[in-house]
Design a protein around this motif. Structure first.
Motif, PDB file in Angstrom:
ATOM      1  N   VAL A  65       0.826  -1.218   0.000  1.00 52.46           N
ATOM      2  CA  VAL A  65       0.000   0.000   0.000  1.00 52.46           C
ATOM      3  C   VAL A  65       0.854   1.259   0.000  1.00 52.46           C
ATOM      4  CG1 VAL A  65      -1.697   1.348   1.341  1.00 52.46           C
ATOM      5  CG2 VAL A  65      -1.983  -1.122   1.077  1.00 52.46           C
ATOM      6  N   PHE A  66       1.895   1.261   0.797  1.00 52.94           N
ATOM      7  CA  PHE A  66       2.613   2.529   0.985  1.00 52.94           C
ATOM      8  C   PHE A  66       3.898   2.667   0.171  1.00 52.94           C
ATOM      9  CE2 PHE A  66      -0.131   2.220   4.711  1.00 52.94           C
ATOM     10  CZ  PHE A  66      -0.830   3.406   4.543  1.00 52.94           C
ATOM     11  N   TYR A  67       4.347   1.607  -0.486  1.00 51.28           N
ATOM     12  CA  TYR A  67       5.527   1.740  -1.341  1.00 51.28           C
ATOM     13  C   TYR A  67       5.039   2.117  -2.740  1.00 51.28           C
ATOM     14  CZ  TYR A  67      10.014   0.935  -3.542  1.00 51.28           C
ATOM     15  OH  TYR A  67      11.175   1.103  -4.249  1.00 51.28           O
ATOM     16  N   VAL A  68       4.719   3.399  -2.902  1.00 48.98           N
ATOM     17  CA  VAL A  68       4.145   3.881  -4.161  1.00 48.98           C
ATOM     18  C   VAL A  68       5.242   4.500  -5.016  1.00 48.98           C
ATOM     19  CG1 VAL A  68       2.467   5.491  -5.148  1.00 48.98           C
ATOM     20  CG2 VAL A  68       1.970   4.341  -3.002  1.00 48.98           C
ATOM     21  N   PRO A  69       5.325   4.138  -6.302  1.00 46.90           N
ATOM     22  CA  PRO A  69       6.335   4.773  -7.157  1.00 46.90           C
ATOM     23  C   PRO A  69       6.119   6.291  -7.216  1.00 46.90           C
ATOM     24  CG  PRO A  69       5.064   3.103  -8.357  1.00 46.90           C
ATOM     25  CD  PRO A  69       4.488   3.200  -7.003  1.00 46.90           C
ATOM     26  N   ARG A  70       7.170   7.032  -7.516  1.00 45.28           N
ATOM     27  CA  ARG A  70       7.105   8.514  -7.517  1.00 45.28           C
ATOM     28  C   ARG A  70       6.034   9.018  -8.499  1.00 45.28           C
ATOM     29  NH1 ARG A  70       8.542  11.546  -4.124  1.00 45.28           N
ATOM     30  NH2 ARG A  70      10.183  10.939  -2.737  1.00 45.28           N
ATOM     31  N   ALA A 118       2.958   8.646  -9.714  1.00 42.18           N
ATOM     32  CA  ALA A 118       1.622   8.056  -9.599  1.00 42.18           C
ATOM     33  C   ALA A 118       0.775   8.533 -10.780  1.00 42.18           C
ATOM     34  CB  ALA A 118       0.985   8.479  -8.287  1.00 42.18           C
TER      35      ALA A 118
END
Lengths: 96, 689
Positions: A17-22, A24
């Motif tokens: 959930v929280f490891y989102v690529p820069r 988005a």
């Protein structure tokens, strides 16, 4: 065992959930031009249907001609507005 | 495993709540144009991912419950009450949805699964999907809240754990019960997606009708599941309840029919919005109503609000559902009144004799049917509130209203497709209707000559009308196919069958729809057969004979049997038609050990003409002979065939269009529309003539 399974589930989900690529996905607001393009496709589809059903003998000639004229006018107005919007866009990009 | 299941449900609640709150904050920030300091797109992405992850969490919980069922973990109260050691494997699996808590878990799991697909396919329209995902998360929060606090499936047994469970309700121990509830729930839950898109599109003032295009397949698939679920339920009732019928207007049956009616209306009326930009408010409210009716259906099935044969699970979760339905209605009303100016129509109804008006009538009739059923279903509650005593509405009330409505719908099914968009002239009507009308009238005359006299009774009258209309509609549908196929034939030189196939592939939605209509016609023929039902009850000892209609039944023996799950009593009956031996039938009655309940296993010899339906009613107390009840139900097989045709038609309608693909390959233009392009260029002042 249960504790390990719970911990694995929690850590895995938390990381996902929280490891989102820069970069988005950007939420883009639909423009009037895009809306008109969609409507144009619909009117074209209506015209295709009308032509086909006329060939199939479902409409009388006068009904067909009247409906075709209405749809063509609708498409024409739409295309005119699209051309105006596109030319405005081109002018904007040239100025920029 | 119960601890893991409970943890997974708690985690699912946190994830859904995060999706709802973070998603709403991100959308708000983007709508007002603030939030550059912390990138609302990234917040929205975490919300979307939380929604996807909620599917994993709910799946883990569902897996844990199934695991508990298969490992006979009777420390879990739900497993103790809905399973036992001797229960066959398939029913242990179906124990997941056999009770209150499990079926709510199934609801939540299916909702999470639909949400997973929606969120994974967010690139079709990132912003609209973000709205839909957030709304869906709100619905998920409600169901996961229920599972965590009101109806926890992993609640543990207090005190000593019994060595065996109380077993599954015998009525549910039937193969169709393994697939009927999931099908029905796939239908119920699936309507959440078009609802979320419709509400989201209204909230964000989405320009255009693309949201309908995005949700079209969702709606069709959902409608198909609901249709299959309803008819699987009807088939189950026919095979298990042993009263000789398939539809008893039970409140829970009604609850599944109501969203089907409004969903069917929605499927038709969105075409008007897509094609002509009409009925926008109507469509939005149709899908809102459909979603609310799916909630009501779940409430009726699960809360025991009204007494029903489906009282498999009763509890006090009704208050939760009522509060949620009220909240959903409030949100819909608020959004509608705030954004109603966005729903301005582009065209108005030009003529009462047009395709649009046939859709409108179709919608009105479907809604009238829905309202009638809603009124009858809720009447016991309303009467108790007003008079203090429960007054139940029976089958005659529904039949009196539903039969004429059904026949009128059948009529509209025939005339709708041959009417033109905008308006149809009288001359055109005469030309297109003459053949179907003649076929309908000839059918009526032939049937009257064959002995179906409409003046005999109301049932025969309705049957005659139904058969004649069915002939009329079938002719109209086939002439639509033929007309189109002939055009293809003229252009390609292919034979008529190949041309029909190409025609269908060219516009799968329309011709798939016609196949669905044909399925509906076949079903109504099957239902019309009910006017000629016969039945007889008799004690049958060794070599006793019973005659009903063309059949003669001879009792060869009656005996008892036993296995780990149940004891059974059955009779062996040889069936003759005239002097021809048809086969041996074995109607059965079972007594289940764990639940100490009985159930009927009907023996049915089904042909296209009629069903010979035999029920073992028990033993006579005086003579100890079996009591056998025999029904002759004409044309019932047509109903199940009609459902298969509907499934096929819907699958055809779901197949991508050949024409759309060809037009896309040609660069978005078709020969028939070049005139519009050139005219438009003139209008724009830049045409080439």
């Amino acid at each position: 065992m249960t504790l390990a399974a719970c911990a694995a589930l929690l850590i895995g989900i938390f990381a996902y959930v929280f490891y989102v690529p820069r970069a988005a996905e950007e939420q883009h607001q639909k423009t009037r031009l895009e809306f008109l393009r969609e409507r144009k496709d619909v009117v074209y589809e209506n015209l295709r249907d009308l032509n086909f059903e006329y060939s199939a003998g479902k409409y009388l000639e006068e009904e067909y001609l009247a409906q075709r004229a209405l749809l063509e006018n609708e498409a024409a107005e739409m295309l005119a507005e699209m051309e105006t919007l596109e030319s405005m866009k081109d002018t904007d990009s040239t100025i920029a | 495993m119960p601890t893991f299941g409970s943890f997974a449900l708690l985690l699912a609640l946190v994830l859904c709540a995060y999706n709802l709150i973070a998603g709403a904050i991100a959308l708000r920030q983007m709508a007002v144009g603030r939030g550059a300091q912390y990138a609302p797109e990234r917040l929205a992405e975490t919300a979307r991912r939380a929604g996807i992850a909620s599917f994993i969490a709910v799946t883990a919980a569902a897996f844990a419950l199934v695991w508990c069922s298969f490992t006979n973990d009777f420390s879990v109260a739900y497993i103790l009450h809905h399973s036992n050691r001797a229960l066959p494997g398939a029913y242990k699996f179906s124990a997941l949805w056999s009770g209150q808590e499990g079926s709510l878990l199934l609801w939540a799991w299916l909702l999470a699964a639909y949400g997973f697909v929606l969120r994974a396919r967010h690139k079709v329209d990132v912003k609209l999907t973000a709205y839909a995902s957030t709304i869906l998360a709100g619905i998920q929060v409600f169901f996961v809240l229920l599972l965590n606090f009101a109806a926890p499936p992993f609640a543990l047994v207090q005190g000593a754990v019994p060595t065996d469970g109380f077993g599954l309700n015998p009525l549910l121990q039937y193969p169709e019960m393994v697939i009927h509830p999931p099908m029905l729930y796939l239908g119920y839950v699936g309507f959440s997606v078009p609802f979320a898109f419709a509400l989201g599109a209204l909230m964000m003032r989405y320009p255009g009708e693309k949201w309908i295009h995005i949700t079209r397949r969702w709606t069709m698939v959902t409608w198909l599941f609901l249709t299959c679920g309803i008819f699987l339920g009807a088939h189950w009732a026919y095979s298990v309840l042993g009263w000789g019928g398939y539809w008893g207007w039970d409140p829970v049956e009604n609850a599944s029919l109501m969203p089907w009616l409004t969903g069917t209306a929605f499927l038709h009326s969105v075409m008007m919005q897509e094609k002509r930009g009409m009925m926008k408010t109507w469509n939005v409210w149709l899908i809102f109503t459909t979603f609310l009716l799916t909630l009501l259906g779940t409430d009726l099935t699960r809360s025991g609000l009204v007494s029903s044969v489906h009282a498999f699970a009763q509890s006090s979760i009704g208050d939760w559902f009522h509060a949620f339905m009220f909240l959903v209605l409030a949100v819909c009303l608020y959004t509608y009144f705030r954004q109603r100016d966005h729903l301005q129509v582009e065209h108005h109804l030009e003529s009462l004799v047009s395709r649009e008006s046939s859709f409108l009538f179709n919608n009105l009739v479907l809604l009238a049917a829905c309202f009638t059923i809603l009124w009858g279903t809720l009447f016991p509650i309303i009467s108790e509130y007003v008079q203090g005593s429960k007054v139940t509405v029976g089958a005659p009330f529904y039949n009196r209203v539903a039969l004429p409505i059904g026949l009128f719908l059948l009529f509209l099914t025939g005339i709708g497709p041959v009417l033109a968009w905008r308006s149809t002239s009288l001359k055109s009507i005469r030309r297109n209707f003459i053949l179907p009308t003649i076929v309908g009238l000839v059918t009526a005359i032939v049937l009257m000559i064959l002995g179906i006299h409409p003046w005999q009774d109301q049932g025969t009258f309705y049957s005659l009308v139904a058969f004649s209309l069915a002939a009329m509609v079938t002719t109209a549908i086939f002439s639509e196919f033929l007309r189109g196929a002939r055009v293809i034939q003229r252009h390609t030189g292919k034979n008529i069958v190949a041309s029909m196939l190409q025609l269908t592939h060219r516009n799968t939605r329309r011709y798939g729809g016609y196949i669905v209509h044909l399925g509906v016609v076949i079903i109504l023929i099957g239902i019309a057969g009910a006017a000629f039902n016969q039945s007889k009850e008799q004690e049958m000892g060794y070599h006793d004979t019973m005659t009903l209609g063309p059949y003669r039944l001879v009792c060869q023996s009656y005996t008892q049997d036993s296995n780990a799950n149940y004891d059974s009593e059955y009779a062996l009956l040889d069936v003759y038609k005239g002097n021809q031996f048809i086969g041996r039938m074995a109607p059965e009655r079972r007594f289940y050990h764990a639940s100490e309940q009985t159930s009927t296993m009907v023996a049915n010899h089904s042909t296209l003409e009629r069903d010979l339906y035999v029920v073992y009613e028990g033993r006579s107390q005086e003579t100890d002979k079996p009591i056998i009840k025999v029904f002759i139900n004409p044309l019932v097989a047509w109903i199940w065939i009609g459902v298969m045709v509907i499934v096929f038609g819907t699958l055809v309608a779901l197949t991508p269009n050949l024409e759309a693909a060809m037009v896309a390959r040609r660069g978005g233009h078709s020969p028939g529309v070049i005139a519009a392009d050139s005219k438009a260029s003139h209008a724009a002042g830049g045409g080439q003539g």
